[in-house]
Design an enzyme around this catalytic site. Structure first.
Site, PDB file in Angstrom:
ATOM      1  N   SER A  39      25.383  38.436  49.606  1.00 46.85           N
ATOM      2  CA  SER A  39      26.177  39.294  48.715  1.00 46.85           C
ATOM      3  C   SER A  39      26.674  38.598  47.453  1.00 46.85           C
ATOM      4  CB  SER A  39      27.372  39.888  49.459  1.00 46.85           C
ATOM      5  OG  SER A  39      28.339  38.904  49.712  1.00 46.85           O
ATOM      6  N   LYS A  80      34.106  37.299  47.771  1.00 50.22           N
ATOM      7  CA  LYS A  80      33.781  38.244  46.691  1.00 50.22           C
ATOM      8  C   LYS A  80      34.454  37.803  45.399  1.00 50.22           C
ATOM      9  CE  LYS A  80      31.832  40.949  49.734  1.00 50.22           C
ATOM     10  NZ  LYS A  80      30.424  40.836  49.939  1.00 50.22           N
TER      11      LYS A  80
END
Length: 175
Positions: A39, A80
């Site tokens: 990701s 993230k």
């Protein structure tokens, strides 16, 4: 015999001090974590080992584009990038462009066009202590666009991904 007992006691005290110092560092200063998944590619890759700075956010709030680590309810830790800050409005249009408070966000991360704006399609108004996060690999990331993640409350942030320590040929500070 007395001398042996004194040496054993000194060694035990020394070991307790070392263990206490290690606990303090891991709890309040920094810890190692490993990236799992794709990701955050091309910034971070599966198997990268990082040091997470747990101290700096005690003195200042997270900044836009910081890479943060936070836990999910299932026990996994996510890594993230912060896109939206507390109090901001975040919207992702059908062309994959990100708008913060109605202004097109200029960024050099996540260069691919997002196929799914998710919850941000109609805009998300962040609360006083909420952050909107995205993975750099926008089309292969579970992030604030999804209901399972949503906006991240500041108290859930473990720290800032600060330093890559493995693989050795990519050691360096993260941006």
């Amino acid at each position: 015999m007395n001398r042996i007992m004194r040496e054993l006691l000194n060694t035990a005290i020394y070991l307790l001090c070392v263990l206490g110092a290690v606990w303090l560092v891991i709890t309040f200063v920094g810890q190692r974590t490993e990236v799992e998944g794709a990701s955050m590619e091309n910034t971070l890759h599966n198997g990268d080992n990082l040091i997470v700075d747990k101290l700096s956010y005690r003195f200042h709030d997270p900044d836009r584009f910081d890479i943060i680590v936070f836990p999910q309810e299932d026990g996994r830790y996510f890594i993230k990038r912060i896109i939206g800050l507390p109090g901001e409005s975040v919207r992702i249009d059908e062309d994959g462009f990100i708008y913060i408070n109605g202004e097109n966000l200029q960024e050099s991360y996540g260069k691919e066009v997002m196929r799914d704006p998710g919850l941000a399609k109609d805009g998300i108004q962040l609360g006083a202590d909420e952050y909107f996060v995205l993975g750099d690999n926008r089309n292969d990331s579970m992030d604030s666009r999804m209901a399972e993640v949503g906006p991240i409350v500041g108290e859930r942030i473990i720290g800032r991904a600060w330093l890559r320590i493995y693989p050795f040929d990519q050691i360096g500070f993260l941006k």
